[in-house]
Design an enzyme around this catalytic site. Structure first.
Site, short mmCIF file in Angstrom:
data_model
loop_
_atom_site.label_atom_id
_atom_site.label_comp_id
_atom_site.label_asym_id
_atom_site.label_seq_id
_atom_site.Cartn_x
_atom_site.Cartn_y
_atom_site.Cartn_z
CB SER A 55 -5.48 -0.50 -0.97
OG SER A 55 -4.88 0.69 -1.39
N1 SAH Z 1 -6.66 4.26 -4.53
C1 SAH Z 1 -6.00 3.35 -5.45
C2 SAH Z 1 -4.66 2.90 -4.90
C3 SAH Z 1 -3.60 3.20 -5.87
S1 SAH Z 1 -1.92 3.04 -5.33
C4 SAH Z 1 -6.88 2.18 -5.81
O1 SAH Z 1 -7.97 2.04 -5.23
O2 SAH Z 1 -6.53 1.40 -6.70
C5 SAH Z 1 -1.49 4.74 -5.15
C6 SAH Z 1 -1.58 5.60 -6.38
O3 SAH Z 1 -1.10 6.90 -6.02
C7 SAH Z 1 -0.73 5.16 -7.56
O4 SAH Z 1 -1.53 4.99 -8.69
C8 SAH Z 1 0.28 6.31 -7.75
O5 SAH Z 1 0.59 6.57 -9.10
C9 SAH Z 1 -0.49 7.48 -7.14
N2 SAH Z 1 0.34 8.60 -6.72
C10 SAH Z 1 1.54 8.61 -6.09
N3 SAH Z 1 1.96 9.86 -5.86
C11 SAH Z 1 1.00 10.70 -6.35
C12 SAH Z 1 0.85 12.11 -6.42
N4 SAH Z 1 1.77 12.95 -5.94
N5 SAH Z 1 -0.26 12.61 -7.00
C13 SAH Z 1 -1.22 11.79 -7.51
N6 SAH Z 1 -1.13 10.44 -7.47
C14 SAH Z 1 -0.04 9.89 -6.90
#
Ligand code: SAH
Length: 228
Positions: free
Chosen positions: A72
């Site tokens: 993000s």
């Molecule tokens: N907090 C992260 C942002 C990652 S983007 C950072 O600091 O880099 C969002 C993430 O959510 C992705 O890696 C995606 O694979 C994950 N995601 C999406 N749906 C999900 C679910 N149902 N359970 C766990 N992770 C999920």
């Protein structure tokens, strides 16, 4: 003190100068919590992005981390963290470990972070980063965040870093402690996505919009079956 010594030389000086510029930009954009700002200042974001994006690590922008996912934008990380109103006694659940950056920031401001990621290759890399940075208060697992983490619930705080369709996942509402806060992006329609702050009270929930955002979707098992 920095958590991690950057390599010596020009790149290190660039990173440090850019990190300071980033902190000033966050302050101008409404991040006032000094604990949050100092956690961001000390955490090497370059460590959490692919090598080919290192030169952009301290820009206020989301970056690709592979598998169609993104780390993000720092302003969004800062705002979400600030709105969580953390202290060092709290247990936080994060959905969407991704690069591990948001979890690493949280780890500096609370007692323990639990984080769930559905893409195993991303989780493996994030866990390696926590080890390398000697961050020991993050417990992460491969799984479906839509279901939360019932065996260690309730959580003082919950942060969802992928956008839920229409409503917060019911399991997460259940697993939030009374008096707790949950921050999550909710997709209101194809064009509008909003960061929402939910408080759980003795009698129910209150909801407050924070800002417009753009996140990758929170994938639920239900969506996976619906799509196939
Ligand atoms: N907090 C992260 C942002 C990652 S983007 C950072 O600091 O880099 C969002 C993430 O959510 C992705 O890696 C995606 O694979 C994950 N995601 C999406 N749906 C999900 C679910 N149902 N359970 C766990 N992770 C999920």
């Amino acid at each position: 003190a920095a958590l991690y010594e950057r390599p010596e030389g020009d790149q290190k000086m660039n990173d440090q100068a850019n990190a300071i510029r980033l902190i000033m930009a966050l302050r101008r954009n409404g991040v006032t919590d000094t604990n949050v700002l100092s956690a961001i200042e000390r955490m090497p974001r370059d460590f959490f992005v692919p090598q080919n994006f290192h030169d952009k690590a301290y820009e206020d922008t989301a970056l690709p981390i592979g598998h169609g996912q993104t780390i993000s934008q720092p302003l969004v990380v800062a705002m979400m963290t600030q709105e969580l109103e953390l202290n060092d006694r709290m247990t936080v659940l994060e959905i969407g470990t991704g690069s591990g950056y948001q979890a690493a920031i949280l780890s500096q401001l609370c007692r323990r972070v639990y984080s769930i990621e559905r893409l195993k290759p991303l989780l493996d890399v994030a866990q390696k980063r926590f080890e390398d940075l000697k961050i020991r208060n993050i417990t992460s697992m491969h799984g479906d965040g839509y279901k939360g983490w019932p065996s260690v619930a309730p959580f003082d705080r919950i942060i969802v870093t992928a956008a839920a369709a229409q409503e917060p996942p019911p399991a997460l509402m259940d697993q939030l402690a009374v008096g707790g806060i949950m921050i999550l992006p909710v997709r209101l329609n194809a064009l509008k996505e909003q960061l929402i702050k939910i408080r759980k009270t003795e009698t129910g929930f209150t909801e407050l919009p924070i800002m417009d955002v753009r996140f990758v979707p929170l994938v639920s098992e239900h969506d996976i079956y619906a799509a196939s």
